[in-house]
Design an enzyme around this catalytic site. Structure first.
Site, PDB file in Angstrom:
ATOM      1  N   HIS A   1       0.851  -1.201   0.000  1.00 22.77           N
ATOM      2  CA  HIS A   1       0.000   0.000   0.000  1.00 22.77           C
ATOM      3  C   HIS A   1       0.875   1.235   0.000  1.00 22.77           C
ATOM      4  O   HIS A   1       2.082   1.162   0.193  1.00 22.77           O
ATOM      5  CB  HIS A   1      -1.000  -0.021   1.152  1.00 22.77           C
ATOM      6  CG  HIS A   1      -0.407   0.087   2.525  1.00 22.77           C
ATOM      7  ND1 HIS A   1       0.415  -0.873   3.063  1.00 22.77           N
ATOM      8  CD2 HIS A   1      -0.529   1.047   3.478  1.00 22.77           C
ATOM      9  CE1 HIS A   1       0.764  -0.516   4.288  1.00 22.77           C
ATOM     10  NE2 HIS A   1       0.217   0.654   4.568  1.00 22.77           N
TER      11      HIS A   1
ATOM     12  N   HIS B   1       1.324   3.981   1.860  1.00 18.18           N
ATOM     13  CA  HIS B   1       1.860   4.746   2.999  1.00 18.18           C
ATOM     14  C   HIS B   1       3.390   4.826   2.958  1.00 18.18           C
ATOM     15  O   HIS B   1       4.057   3.870   2.571  1.00 18.18           O
ATOM     16  CB  HIS B   1       1.404   4.134   4.326  1.00 18.18           C
ATOM     17  CG  HIS B   1      -0.040   4.399   4.614  1.00 18.18           C
ATOM     18  ND1 HIS B   1      -0.780   3.619   5.461  1.00 18.18           N
ATOM     19  CD2 HIS B   1      -0.875   5.371   4.165  1.00 18.18           C
ATOM     20  CE1 HIS B   1      -2.019   4.098   5.527  1.00 18.18           C
ATOM     21  NE2 HIS B   1      -2.097   5.156   4.735  1.00 18.18           N
TER      22      HIS B   1
ATOM     23  N   ASP C   1       5.718   4.706   5.111  1.00 17.62           N
ATOM     24  CA  ASP C   1       6.570   3.738   5.823  1.00 17.62           C
ATOM     25  C   ASP C   1       6.652   2.401   5.075  1.00 17.62           C
ATOM     26  O   ASP C   1       7.307   1.468   5.540  1.00 17.62           O
ATOM     27  CB  ASP C   1       6.113   3.548   7.281  1.00 17.62           C
ATOM     28  CG  ASP C   1       4.696   3.012   7.418  1.00 17.62           C
ATOM     29  OD1 ASP C   1       3.798   3.505   6.708  1.00 17.62           O
ATOM     30  OD2 ASP C   1       4.483   2.093   8.232  1.00 17.62           O
ATOM     31  N   HIS C   2       6.006   2.315   3.903  1.00 17.68           N
ATOM     32  CA  HIS C   2       6.081   1.116   3.065  1.00 17.68           C
ATOM     33  C   HIS C   2       6.663   1.411   1.685  1.00 17.68           C
ATOM     34  O   HIS C   2       6.925   0.493   0.923  1.00 17.68           O
ATOM     35  CB  HIS C   2       4.689   0.469   2.926  1.00 17.68           C
ATOM     36  CG  HIS C   2       4.127   0.067   4.262  1.00 17.68           C
ATOM     37  ND1 HIS C   2       4.140  -1.228   4.721  1.00 17.68           N
ATOM     38  CD2 HIS C   2       3.588   0.813   5.260  1.00 17.68           C
ATOM     39  CE1 HIS C   2       3.619  -1.265   5.946  1.00 17.68           C
ATOM     40  NE2 HIS C   2       3.277  -0.044   6.291  1.00 17.68           N
TER      41      HIS C   2
ATOM     42  N   HIS D   1      -7.536  -0.696   5.295  1.00 19.44           N
ATOM     43  CA  HIS D   1      -6.509   0.195   5.859  1.00 19.44           C
ATOM     44  C   HIS D   1      -6.270   1.331   4.866  1.00 19.44           C
ATOM     45  O   HIS D   1      -6.273   2.499   5.228  1.00 19.44           O
ATOM     46  CB  HIS D   1      -5.241  -0.606   6.119  1.00 19.44           C
ATOM     47  CG  HIS D   1      -4.088   0.204   6.629  1.00 19.44           C
ATOM     48  ND1 HIS D   1      -4.098   0.827   7.855  1.00 19.44           N
ATOM     49  CD2 HIS D   1      -2.888   0.507   6.070  1.00 19.44           C
ATOM     50  CE1 HIS D   1      -2.944   1.473   8.022  1.00 19.44           C
ATOM     51  NE2 HIS D   1      -2.202   1.292   6.955  1.00 19.44           N
TER      52      HIS D   1
ATOM     53  N   ASP E   1      -0.373  -3.981   6.104  1.00 23.08           N
ATOM     54  CA  ASP E   1      -1.047  -3.435   7.293  1.00 23.08           C
ATOM     55  C   ASP E   1      -2.529  -3.828   7.318  1.00 23.08           C
ATOM     56  O   ASP E   1      -3.349  -3.127   7.905  1.00 23.08           O
ATOM     57  CB  ASP E   1      -0.927  -1.900   7.321  1.00 23.08           C
ATOM     58  CG  ASP E   1       0.480  -1.426   7.642  1.00 23.08           C
ATOM     59  OD1 ASP E   1       1.367  -2.274   7.824  1.00 23.08           O
ATOM     60  OD2 ASP E   1       0.683  -0.196   7.702  1.00 23.08           O
TER      61      ASP E   1
ATOM     62  N   HIS F   1       4.139  -4.652  10.581  1.00 20.65           N
ATOM     63  CA  HIS F   1       4.586  -4.046  11.854  1.00 20.65           C
ATOM     64  C   HIS F   1       4.639  -5.059  12.992  1.00 20.65           C
ATOM     65  O   HIS F   1       3.880  -6.039  13.011  1.00 20.65           O
ATOM     66  CB  HIS F   1       3.625  -2.927  12.288  1.00 20.65           C
ATOM     67  CG  HIS F   1       3.613  -1.751  11.373  1.00 20.65           C
ATOM     68  ND1 HIS F   1       4.403  -0.638  11.565  1.00 20.65           N
ATOM     69  CD2 HIS F   1       2.904  -1.520  10.237  1.00 20.65           C
ATOM     70  CE1 HIS F   1       4.176   0.240  10.591  1.00 20.65           C
ATOM     71  NE2 HIS F   1       3.267  -0.276   9.763  1.00 20.65           N
TER      72      HIS F   1
HETATM   73 FE    FE Z   1       2.592   0.745   8.050  1.00 20.74          FE
HETATM   74 ZN    ZN Z   2      -0.006   1.688   6.470  1.00 21.62          ZN
END
Ligand code: FE
Ligand code: ZN
Length: 256
Positions: free
Chosen positions: A57, A59, A61-62, A115, A134, A172
């Site tokens: 996805h 985001h 942090d990915h 998400h 996530d 995570h």
């Molecule tokens: Fe994440």
């Molecule tokens: Zn995420």
């Protein structure tokens, strides 16, 4: 077909990076790209050369490492068609049922929105592994940032029907905190109590609680257990549809 080799490493605090490597063709994919330098360090440690990034996805942090990794390695970036505009460097857009080949091993794309609106999971049926980003966490699930509870519930149902011994890799390490919440929803669940004790010990020495398995999650994860009579009684929702019970558990977690 040789068995995929897998290297999971913590990054950015509570994220996980994962590399998968086909020993026959030497194809190597990074599941998401949380941080370019840390993915490169992991590749160096294993002696593997990056050929693909499988994005779950959009985001940051990915995806923060996408562009630098593509620049340094020339890797192909594969990600959800529905989020293509927000995924840096995307080359191949995938949707439900598409297949992705990493060397001689093949993943099927499962759309798991909730998400985010286009979130996908990558399932390697022959290897018995699923990368869920996530969407599903061990003893938890992703926050509903771009989707509603029925959407997320349908996504989780797609993961729940995978074989019980399927290894589950998540984006995570949240398991210890998730167990504390889960015990407020289903305190009498023996499997959950055992998992909580195990995870508390792992957390003490900073060891990962992942991968999990679909079977373990079905037995312990309250978000996958709206059918549990104990949960229904506790929430006073005996007659409610599973998606409604799921929604209530998600609401309680958001306030926890
Ligand atoms: Fe994440
Ligand atoms: Zn995420």
């Amino acid at each position: 077909m040789a068995k995929l080799e897998i290297h999971q490493f913590p990054t950015r605090g509570d994220n996980y990076g994962v590399l998968i490597h086909d020993p026959v063709t030497e194809a190597t994919a990074s599941i998401d790209a949380p941080d370019a330098d840390e993915v490169l360090a992991a590749l160096h440690e294993k002696g593997w050369v990056l050929t693909h990034i499988l994005v779950t996805h959009h985001h940051s942090d990915h995806t923060a490492g996408n562009k630098a990794l593509k620049h340094k390695t020339g890797c192909t970036i594969i990600g959800p068609a529905l989020e293509a505009r927000s995924i840096p460097g995307i080359d191949v857009k995938v949707a439900e049922g598409d297949t992705v080949d990493i060397g001689e091993t093949r993943a099927t794309v499962i759309e798991t929105p909730g998400h985010t609106k286009g979130h996908v999971s990558y399932y390697f049926p022959k290897d018995g592994i699923v990368f869920v980003g996530d969407t599903l966490f061990s003893v938890g699930c992703g926050k509903l940032l771009e989707g509603d509870a029925p959407t997320m519930w349908s996504s989780l149902e797609k993961l729940m029907i995978l074989p019980r011994d399927t290894q589950v890799y998540c984006g995570h390490e949240y398991t210890n905190a998730n167990c504390r919440f889960a015990l407020t929803i289903e305190p009498e669940n023996d499997a959950l109590q055992a998992r909580a004790a195990e995870v508390a010990k792992l957390a003490e020495r900073g060891a990962p609680s992942l991968p999990s398995t679909i079977g373990q999650e079905l037995d312990t994860n309250p978000f996958l257990r709206p059918a549990s009579p104990d949960i229904r009684t506790r929430l006073d929702m005996e007659g409610s549809a599973p998606a409604e019970v799921f929604a209530e558990i998600r609401r309680r977690k958001d306030r926890f």
